[in-house]
Motif scaffolding. Structure first.
Motif, PDB file in Angstrom:
ATOM      1  N   UNK A 130       1.735   2.965  16.216  1.00  0.00           N
ATOM      2  CA  UNK A 130       2.989   2.304  16.589  1.00  0.00           C
ATOM      3  C   UNK A 130       2.740   1.419  17.798  1.00  0.00           C
ATOM      4  N   UNK A 131       3.116   0.170  17.680  1.00  0.00           N
ATOM      5  CA  UNK A 131       3.068  -0.764  18.794  1.00  0.00           C
ATOM      6  C   UNK A 131       4.417  -1.473  18.850  1.00  0.00           C
ATOM      7  N   UNK A 132       5.144  -1.283  19.935  1.00  0.00           N
ATOM      8  CA  UNK A 132       6.458  -1.894  20.038  1.00  0.00           C
ATOM      9  C   UNK A 132       7.394  -1.347  18.977  1.00  0.00           C
ATOM     10  N   UNK A 133       7.927  -2.231  18.135  1.00  0.00           N
ATOM     11  CA  UNK A 133       8.920  -1.820  17.140  1.00  0.00           C
ATOM     12  C   UNK A 133       8.335  -1.697  15.741  1.00  0.00           C
ATOM     13  N   UNK A 134       6.998  -1.635  15.613  1.00  0.00           N
ATOM     14  CA  UNK A 134       6.384  -1.609  14.287  1.00  0.00           C
ATOM     15  C   UNK A 134       5.354  -0.496  14.176  1.00  0.00           C
ATOM     16  N   UNK A 135       5.276   0.086  12.974  1.00  0.00           N
ATOM     17  CA  UNK A 135       4.340   1.174  12.685  1.00  0.00           C
ATOM     18  C   UNK A 135       3.698   0.950  11.328  1.00  0.00           C
ATOM     19  N   UNK A 136       2.389   1.097  11.268  1.00  0.00           N
ATOM     20  CA  UNK A 136       1.689   1.101   9.982  1.00  0.00           C
ATOM     21  C   UNK A 136       0.298   1.676  10.201  1.00  0.00           C
ATOM     22  N   UNK A 137      -0.346   2.050   9.112  1.00  0.00           N
ATOM     23  CA  UNK A 137      -1.755   2.410   9.151  1.00  0.00           C
ATOM     24  C   UNK A 137      -2.593   1.189   8.822  1.00  0.00           C
ATOM     25  N   UNK A 138      -3.886   1.372   8.700  1.00  0.00           N
ATOM     26  CA  UNK A 138      -4.757   0.280   8.276  1.00  0.00           C
ATOM     27  C   UNK A 138      -4.352  -0.158   6.865  1.00  0.00           C
ATOM     28  N   UNK A 139      -4.593  -1.426   6.555  1.00  0.00           N
ATOM     29  CA  UNK A 139      -4.172  -1.979   5.261  1.00  0.00           C
ATOM     30  C   UNK A 139      -5.378  -2.604   4.561  1.00  0.00           C
ATOM     31  N   UNK A 140      -5.597  -2.180   3.319  1.00  0.00           N
ATOM     32  CA  UNK A 140      -6.708  -2.675   2.523  1.00  0.00           C
ATOM     33  C   UNK A 140      -6.204  -3.741   1.543  1.00  0.00           C
ATOM     34  N   UNK A 141      -6.768  -4.962   1.680  1.00  0.00           N
ATOM     35  CA  UNK A 141      -6.435  -6.080   0.783  1.00  0.00           C
ATOM     36  C   UNK A 141      -7.535  -6.193  -0.268  1.00  0.00           C
ATOM     37  N   UNK A 142      -7.137  -6.388  -1.504  1.00  0.00           N
ATOM     38  CA  UNK A 142      -8.080  -6.380  -2.625  1.00  0.00           C
ATOM     39  C   UNK A 142      -9.190  -7.405  -2.476  1.00  0.00           C
ATOM     40  N   UNK A 191     -20.820  -1.122   3.692  1.00  0.00           N
ATOM     41  CA  UNK A 191     -21.413  -0.892   2.377  1.00  0.00           C
ATOM     42  C   UNK A 191     -21.382   0.594   2.073  1.00  0.00           C
ATOM     43  N   UNK A 192     -21.038   0.914   0.833  1.00  0.00           N
ATOM     44  CA  UNK A 192     -20.962   2.317   0.396  1.00  0.00           C
ATOM     45  C   UNK A 192     -20.080   3.146   1.332  1.00  0.00           C
ATOM     46  N   UNK A 193     -19.028   2.504   1.864  1.00  0.00           N
ATOM     47  CA  UNK A 193     -18.069   3.221   2.700  1.00  0.00           C
ATOM     48  C   UNK A 193     -18.532   3.486   4.114  1.00  0.00           C
ATOM     49  N   UNK A 227     -13.301  -7.436  -0.520  1.00  0.00           N
ATOM     50  CA  UNK A 227     -12.148  -6.692   0.000  1.00  0.00           C
ATOM     51  C   UNK A 227     -12.151  -6.725   1.527  1.00  0.00           C
ATOM     52  N   UNK A 228     -10.970  -6.723   2.109  1.00  0.00           N
ATOM     53  CA  UNK A 228     -10.837  -6.760   3.565  1.00  0.00           C
ATOM     54  C   UNK A 228      -9.901  -5.632   4.010  1.00  0.00           C
ATOM     55  N   UNK A 229     -10.357  -4.850   4.978  1.00  0.00           N
ATOM     56  CA  UNK A 229      -9.558  -3.775   5.553  1.00  0.00           C
ATOM     57  C   UNK A 229      -9.133  -4.188   6.954  1.00  0.00           C
ATOM     58  N   UNK A 264     -14.281   4.361   2.895  1.00  0.00           N
ATOM     59  CA  UNK A 264     -14.824   4.857   1.626  1.00  0.00           C
ATOM     60  C   UNK A 264     -14.041   4.286   0.453  1.00  0.00           C
ATOM     61  N   UNK A 265     -12.725   4.161   0.610  1.00  0.00           N
ATOM     62  CA  UNK A 265     -11.891   3.573  -0.438  1.00  0.00           C
ATOM     63  C   UNK A 265     -12.315   2.129  -0.704  1.00  0.00           C
ATOM     64  N   UNK A 266     -12.628   1.396   0.351  1.00  0.00           N
ATOM     65  CA  UNK A 266     -13.045  -0.010   0.201  1.00  0.00           C
ATOM     66  C   UNK A 266     -14.433  -0.104  -0.410  1.00  0.00           C
ATOM     67  N   UNK A 267     -15.332   0.792  -0.024  1.00  0.00           N
ATOM     68  CA  UNK A 267     -16.704   0.747  -0.537  1.00  0.00           C
ATOM     69  C   UNK A 267     -17.521  -0.310   0.167  1.00  0.00           C
TER      70      UNK A 267
END
Length: 451
Positions: free
Chosen positions: A432-444, A399-401, A242-244, A366-369
């Protein structure tokens, strides 16, 4: 830097635009669009407590595009005299007469334009800052970074910048409008360690309103913490995990979407998301909203670069793509209608219905582990035709969050289509940076190429 006398110039700019359009019509133009703009800026860079560069800029421009049916020509000048205006319009007309016809060329339809006067979105907040004051703030940020630890051994410097501008745009279909705007920022780039164990990192703050910038000392200390955490980085063996993506990098994933579903990529058929409108491209917990009307936001605007009205939009709803990003030209190439995106998007926000208030970066770890937290990407490695994604990366093995150690000299790889569908969660650590906003994103799951 003293504010521009925008109130006095608005009437002058409107008059220049009106003159240019009228002269274009007398030459035989079927349509025309003109814009008059002016801007000024100050940028002060310091390094190791000393001022390195001071840059003060001021520019202005009158540009016009004229149409001879479906042929067009453009020209511009920085001279606002009547003689220069007429010469510029004549140059554009000469070009238009000898270019090939383009069936998609032409102004937006009148019913798409902002013709009633745009709302005040509070985009203009001048900062009457002097060179000495800007230098003092930059030095404060750099000193704060250097003061965190003796391991901060050097600096690429710190900078303070301020820019303001104004413009008026008009066309022969009744549009005549413009606004004033400002943008301010502060950044710092500390260096830690020595020899083979040397690292750099940075942080910055930007806003339309100077007093909303983060405090210089706060920016400096956070940049220092980031670079110190990079020391003694290791390599990883090749694996799939998994990649955060940290929030500043997660914004890049949102940017990848906007590029992939922009009109230019779609009509040229150079995107992996061709014919994706109405299709599920994310999990059903992912939404992307667009709000052009957020007061004082960097991505706000009541009309786009063609004068087309902007709108509240849901770009993605429950994972399904609801809208492309189209200008008048690209929409015609696709047999569709403009979405008011000439010049780009307006305040996009990616979020998830699975996000909880406790999902800050620590909560996401912690969600990623076990997996990889990515905080820097290197190189361009994105093929928008296929969606293939391969980037050099710096980050932290988890490891282990819990973060175990920093890692470098690795490559992360996947395919954007799969990465979008494999978004497990979006963090509450919104940025928020410029015209975009998001939090961190966890990819499976993604591939990591290492030793």
């Amino acid at each position: 830097m003293q504010p521009l006398p925008h109130q006095e110039h608005r009437a002058q700019f409107e008059d220049l635009v009106t003159q240019a359009l009228a002269f274009a019509k007398t030459l035989g133009a079927s349509d025309a669009v003109a814009e008059v703009s002016e801007g000024q800026g100050l940028a002060v860079n310091v390094r190791l407590g000393e001022v390195e560069t001071v840059e003060q800029t001021r520019d202005r421009s009158l540009s016009i595009t004229v149409y001879a049916g479906q042929r067009r020509g453009s020209a511009s000048t920085s001279d606002f005299s009547r003689v220069a205006l007429e010469q510029t319009v004549q140059a554009a007309w000469h070009i238009a007469r000898y270019t090939a016809e383009d069936p998609a060329a032409g102004l937006p339809e009148a019913d798409k334009l902002m013709l009633q006067g745009s709302p005040d979105l509070s985009l203009y907040h001048p900062w009457a800052i002097t060179v000495d004051e800007a230098a003092r703030l930059a030095i404060e940020a750099e000193e704060a970074a250097r003061g965190v630890s003796k391991q901060i051994t050097n600096s690429e410097g710190a900078s303070v910048d301020s820019h303001e501008g104004q413009f008026v745009m008009g066309n022969t279909r009744g549009f005549l409008d413009g606004y004033t705007y400002t943008r301010h920022g502060l950044s710092v780039v500390p260096i830690a360690g020595r020899g083979d164990n040397m690292q750099r990192d940075y942080w910055y703050t930007s806003d339309r309103i100077a007093h909303r910038l983060a405090a210089p000392a706060e920016v400096g200390r956070y940049a220092a913490q980031r670079v110190l955490s990079r020391l003694n980085a290791r390599r990883l063996s090749t694996r799939q995990v998994p990649v955060l993506f940290e929030a500043p990098l997660a914004l890049g994933l949102l940017g990848a979407l906007t590029q992939a579903v922009s009109g230019g990529a779609l009509y040229r058929k150079t995107t992996f998301l061709l014919d994706s409108l109405g299709q599920s491209i994310f999990p059903d917990h992912v939404f992307i909203d667009e709000n052009p009307f957020v007061p004082a936001a960097l991505g706000s605007g009541a009309f786009d670069d063609e004068g087309v009205r902007t709108e509240l939009r849901q770009i993605v709803s429950a994972g399904i793509l609801q809208s492309y990003f189209l200008s008048t030209y690209t929409a015609r190439k696709l047999g569709m209608q403009t979405t008011g995106h000439a010049g780009g998007s307006h305040n996009l926000r990616l979020y998830s219905t699975k996000t909880n208030p406790s999902d800050d970066l620590a909560g996401m770890l912690k969600e990623m582990g076990t997996g990889l937290l990515v905080t820097e990407l290197i190189g361009q490695g994105v093929n928008y035709v296929t969606g293939d994604y391969s980037r050099g990366a710096f980050g932290y093995w988890v490891e282990n969050g819990e973060i175990q150690y920093p890692v470098q000299e690795i490559t992360i790889a996947g395919n954007l289509k799969d990465m979008f569908r494999q978004i497990v969660k979006v963090g509450a650590d919104e940025l928020t940076r410029g015209s975009k906003t998001t939090g961190s994103i966890l990819i499976e799951r993604m591939s990591i190429a290492g030793t």
